[in-house]
Design an enzyme around this catalytic site. Structure first.
Site, short mmCIF file in Angstrom:
data_model
loop_
_atom_site.label_atom_id
_atom_site.label_comp_id
_atom_site.label_asym_id
_atom_site.label_seq_id
_atom_site.Cartn_x
_atom_site.Cartn_y
_atom_site.Cartn_z
N GLU A 137 -0.53 -2.48 5.30
CA GLU A 137 0.55 -2.37 6.28
C GLU A 137 0.41 -0.98 7.08
OE1 GLU A 137 3.90 -1.19 8.19
OE2 GLU A 137 3.50 -0.48 6.30
N ASP A 143 0.79 -1.26 -0.05
CA ASP A 143 -0.05 0.17 -0.10
C ASP A 143 0.78 1.40 0.14
OD1 ASP A 143 0.79 -1.10 2.46
OD2 ASP A 143 -0.99 0.00 3.54
#
Length: 471
Positions: free
Chosen positions: A194, A127
């Site tokens: 994350e 991400d």
């Protein structure tokens, strides 16, 4: 360069966040060795076979550079990594791995079974962050995205997850090409979310360790801006912290600011609570047990001459061990209630204390696995280029993969993301390198960061999956 985006090079590059459920919450960073940049030796080729390094360099030129630039230019926000995951899955599938998509949302798992032996898992997070990129790289992100809450923002890979995915593909290729030299199973994970501390837990809940081979070892790395490129650091044992977000709603009895005797001022009470909370660290913890309580936000009141009836405090709480975590969290509520009682509030007016779930647990680098991995990396790069660093109070949800019933030994290391020359230039100007999570950060030598990570990851995996010697 704007000073407000710079952080101390020799300190933790905090990710500018406090809540694991917020879009920039996870603190995936490590202590920097950049303070000793003048004494850090450049990476050296170990004596003997350097075919691995030559193969990685060729792969970077032919494939990985363009892949990295694609990932960097096309980031996606946490839990929205649809195109990112599809591209990563395509790359791994093309190498011959069996790939399953949609694990834990947008996560993916690639498996290569190569005979009998241990199972090694390698994780790369996918991400990006809600930031408008301000680097001058030609492949800078200009995209915007809509997050899981429906909010639109600019998006960039300010925490180097693009290097992590690229290195995962490069390592996958090296392991496939060398499968005659190892035996066992390799599990590669593309993890979502994350940055908000949720992705690892979501993948585990979706059967990561039941649907796929359960690892004997978990590996990961992180590119860090404050470490010189060509350098690796690690911390054995506790390396990163438990990260808890705590909200305290302080109640009072509002009224006119000119007549405080007719009120119970929650602003005053909040101040007493804030000061008293630090006694948990200074007077209740052993000096040998690290802990942090930071009140990051205070919201209350509307006007100069009005005493409000409520104040909201937002805290980040950091620790390493479960025992210290429990003591801090229970102590926060105890102190908040005790301060309210001393101020004359009734029990039904005591502050509400809420601990957000899930939290990010402390990352623990298994000492035996760490020693073995470091030995393999030093055999490739030399001991001067692979050095121990201090643990930090940042957080990383890679820790979740260890915190299961299987207690799988895990190891994360850090790879330099800024050239020695650039770090020296910053030092001469008495400023710090842009930290991870800064809109000014992108590795200025991504080739060295990525290829070193591939070589280190491959060396460790090959060691863990080495065929038994005949004798």
């Amino acid at each position: 360069m704007k000073r407000q985006f710079l952080s101390a090079v020799a300190a933790l590059a905090l990710m500018g966040c406090t809540q694991p459920s917020s879009e920039t919450a996870n603190d995936a960073a490590t202590p920097s060795d950049a303070a000793a940049v003048d004494t850090v030796a450049p990476v050296v080729v170990a004596p003997g076979d350097d075919a691995l390094r030559a193969s990685i360099a060729a792969d970077y030129t032919a494939n990985l550079q363009s892949l990295y630039e694609h990932f960097h230019a096309n980031p996606e926000l946490s839990l929205m990594e649809v195109e990112t995951a599809a591209r990563l899955a395509s790359e791994l599938r093309a190498l011959g791995y069996e790939v399953t998509e949609g694990v834990g949302g947008t996560g993916l798992v690639a498996v290569l079974v190569n005979g009998e032996g241990p199972t090694v898992m390698m994780r790369a997070d996918m991400d990006g962050l809600p930031l408008e990129e301000q680097t001058d790289v030609p492949y800078a992100s200009t995209v915007t995205g809509i997050d899981r809450r429906g909010l639109e923002s600019h998006v960039m890979h300010a925490c180097a997850h693009d290097t992590h995915m690229t290195a995962l593909v490069g390592t996958a290729r090296q392991m496939m090409d060398r499968r005659d030299d190892w035996s066992g199973t390799l599990v590669l994970v593309g993890q979502p979310a994350e940055e908000i501390g949720l992705g690892a837990g979501m993948m585990i809940e979706d059967g990561l360790f039941e649907r796929f081979p359960q690892p004997d070892f978990n590996l990961s790395f992180h590119t860090f801006s404050g470490i010189p490129s060509g350098h690796i650091t690690y911390a054995p044992g506790y390396a990163m912290a438990n990260v808890d977000s705590v909200d305290i709603t302080v109640h009072g009895r509002g009224g006119h600011g000119a007549y405080p005797q007719a009120t119970k001022d929650p602003v005053y009470l909040s101040a007493q609570i804030i000061v008293a909370l630090q006694s948990l660290i200074s007077r209740e913890l052993s000096p040998l047990d690290p802990g942090v309580i930071t009140v990051g936000a205070i919201h209350g009141g509307t006007k100069h001459n009005i005493i409000s009836d409520e104040v909201h405090l937002q805290l980040t709480v950091r620790s390493y061990t479960d025992e210290v975590r429990d003591h801090l969290l229970t102590g926060i509520e105890r102190i908040a209630h005790a301060q309210a009682a001393s101020y004359g509030l009734t029990p039904d007016e005591y502050p509400d204390v809420e601990v957000e779930e899930p939290y990010t647990p402390a990352m623990y680098n298994d000492p035996a696995l760490t020693a073995r991995a470091v030995s393999a990396m030093r055999a490739r790069f030399g001991s001067d280029s692979v050095t121990e660093a201090d643990p930090v109070m940042g957080g990383e949800d890679f820790a979740q993969y260890h915190r299961t019933e299987a207690a799988i030994p895990s190891f994360m290391f850090w790879v330099g993301g800024t050239t020695r020359e650039q770090l020296a230039a910053y030092a001469q100007q008495d400023i710090a390198a842009p930290s991870n999570h800064s809109p000014l950060f992108a590795p200025d030598d991504p080739q060295t960061s990525i290829t070193m990570a591939i070589e280190a990851s491959t060396a460790v995996a090959m060691d863990l999956l080495a065929k038994p010697t005949e004798g």
